[in-house]
Design an enzyme around this catalytic site. Structure first.
Site, PDB file in Angstrom:
ATOM      1  N   PHE A 234      34.160  42.638  45.194  1.00  0.00           N
ATOM      2  CA  PHE A 234      35.476  42.942  44.391  1.00  0.00           C
ATOM      3  C   PHE A 234      36.673  42.893  45.724  1.00  0.00           C
ATOM      4  O   PHE A 234      36.652  43.477  46.568  1.00  0.00           O
ATOM      5  CB  PHE A 234      35.432  44.460  43.958  1.00  0.00           C
ATOM      6  CG  PHE A 234      34.940  44.315  42.771  1.00  0.00           C
ATOM      7  CD1 PHE A 234      35.466  43.933  41.538  1.00  0.00           C
ATOM      8  CD2 PHE A 234      33.541  44.878  42.279  1.00  0.00           C
ATOM      9  CE1 PHE A 234      34.876  44.262  40.264  1.00  0.00           C
ATOM     10  CE2 PHE A 234      32.949  45.071  41.217  1.00  0.00           C
ATOM     11  CZ  PHE A 234      33.694  44.504  40.159  1.00  0.00           C
ATOM     12  N   ASP A 235      37.622  42.122  45.108  1.00  0.00           N
ATOM     13  CA  ASP A 235      38.817  42.571  45.540  1.00  0.00           C
ATOM     14  C   ASP A 235      39.358  43.707  44.932  1.00  0.00           C
ATOM     15  O   ASP A 235      39.025  44.052  43.723  1.00  0.00           O
ATOM     16  CB  ASP A 235      39.941  41.293  45.155  1.00  0.00           C
ATOM     17  CG  ASP A 235      41.533  41.674  45.576  1.00  0.00           C
ATOM     18  OD1 ASP A 235      41.690  42.064  46.554  1.00  0.00           O
ATOM     19  OD2 ASP A 235      42.000  41.887  44.373  1.00  0.00           O
ATOM     20  N   VAL A 236      40.283  44.575  45.650  1.00  0.00           N
ATOM     21  CA  VAL A 236      40.495  45.820  45.122  1.00  0.00           C
ATOM     22  C   VAL A 236      41.970  45.630  44.652  1.00  0.00           C
ATOM     23  O   VAL A 236      42.330  46.028  43.428  1.00  0.00           O
ATOM     24  CB  VAL A 236      40.151  46.749  45.954  1.00  0.00           C
ATOM     25  CG1 VAL A 236      41.023  48.083  45.749  1.00  0.00           C
ATOM     26  CG2 VAL A 236      39.088  47.081  46.653  1.00  0.00           C
TER      27      VAL A 236
ATOM     28  N   THR B 177      43.124  43.657  41.725  1.00  0.00           N
ATOM     29  CA  THR B 177      42.026  43.382  40.638  1.00  0.00           C
ATOM     30  C   THR B 177      41.847  44.894  40.287  1.00  0.00           C
ATOM     31  O   THR B 177      41.725  45.037  38.793  1.00  0.00           O
ATOM     32  CB  THR B 177      40.746  42.911  41.431  1.00  0.00           C
ATOM     33  OG1 THR B 177      41.176  41.691  42.109  1.00  0.00           O
ATOM     34  CG2 THR B 177      39.853  42.740  40.466  1.00  0.00           C
TER      35      THR B 177
ATOM     36  N   THR C 190      34.825  38.480  42.393  1.00  0.00           N
ATOM     37  CA  THR C 190      35.372  39.251  41.343  1.00  0.00           C
ATOM     38  C   THR C 190      36.791  39.638  41.452  1.00  0.00           C
ATOM     39  O   THR C 190      36.817  40.593  42.325  1.00  0.00           O
ATOM     40  CB  THR C 190      34.682  40.355  40.755  1.00  0.00           C
ATOM     41  OG1 THR C 190      33.329  39.884  40.439  1.00  0.00           O
ATOM     42  CG2 THR C 190      35.137  40.504  39.424  1.00  0.00           C
TER      43      THR C 190
END
Length: 241
Positions: A12-14, A17, A184
């Site tokens: 994950f990008d945070v 996102t 994601t």
């Protein structure tokens, strides 16, 4: 094409996102604008200037912790807008604002749903301390399986070094190979374009209305407006006969 259920791990990008990065930045810039009676600066202009200066500073100082990087570009944002320079204390406050940036409404519930199927890994352009504040606050202490920050890697996405580091770590920790990793993320610039260059599959979480990180060429294997929609799609796959 593989299906969502074929993957074992989401990277994950945070910020952008899971966290409403743009709203957080705009709120954190408001004191600078108010002090100069410039509250009418358009949202698009503010975010375009911020993104340009952030990327430039990340390239110039790839090992600078993100909170310090924010404090540094705060001064440059003021200059670009023709504003009086902020004090060092005001710039530090801007850099320290990350932990208060809000999560998107669907984020935490969607993470909990996705965690039933996947290992969940953070791969973020952030420093360890700032992410800890985000995780303990807006992300409600969500227990990610692994957290990888730019501070750990020594560079910022879209550098391929960050993705190579992630792939090495997930293989060592979980035995997961690249073909079972799904990047994601919202940002085409930071995530989807470099992921494709490394043959990593990706799911684009569009977050409609987002400005930063967009590119004319939209690259993705799956596309969802929200993380909640991705969780719904996974549930539909799992319940299909």
């Amino acid at each position: 094409m593989a299906s969502l259920k074929d993957f074992h791990l989401l990277s994950f990008d945070v910020y952008g996102t899971l966290i409403d990065y743009e709203s957080g930045i705009l709120s954190a810039l408001q004191p600078l604008l108010d002090a100069n009676n410039r509250s009418s600066v358009p949202r698009l202009r503010l975010l375009e200037i911020y993104h340009e200066l952030e990327v430039q500073q990340q390239h110039e100082t790839p090992r600078m912790p993100y909170s310090q990087l924010l404090a540094t570009i705060h001064q440059r944002i003021a200059t670009r807008l023709g504003l009086q320079p902020p004090t060092a204390e005001e710039s530090r406050a801007f850099g320290d604002s990350v932990g208060s940036w809000p999560a998107f409404p669907d984020t935490v519930s969607a993470l909990r749903r996705l965690a039933k199927r996947y290992k969940l890994v953070v791969l973020s352009n952030i420093d360890r301390h700032s992410f800890a504040l985000t995780n303990s606050g807006p992300l409600e202490g969500f227990p990610f399986d692994l957290v990888i920050t730019a501070q750990d890697v020594g560079s910022y996405k879209p550098s391929p070094q960050n993705f190579r580091y992630m792939l090495k770590e997930v293989k060592e920790h979980f035995g997961v190979e690249k073909e079972h990793v799904l990047q994601t993320a919202q940002s085409q610039f930071h995530d989807h374009h470099p992921a494709r260059a490394m043959a990593i599959h990706s799911a684009w979480i569009v977050r409609p209305g987002a400005i930063m990180g967009n590119r004319r060429e939209e690259i993705y294997d799956w596309k969802f407006d929200t993380l909640g929609e991705m969780a719904d799609a996974l549930d539909a796959e799992l319940s299909a006969p």
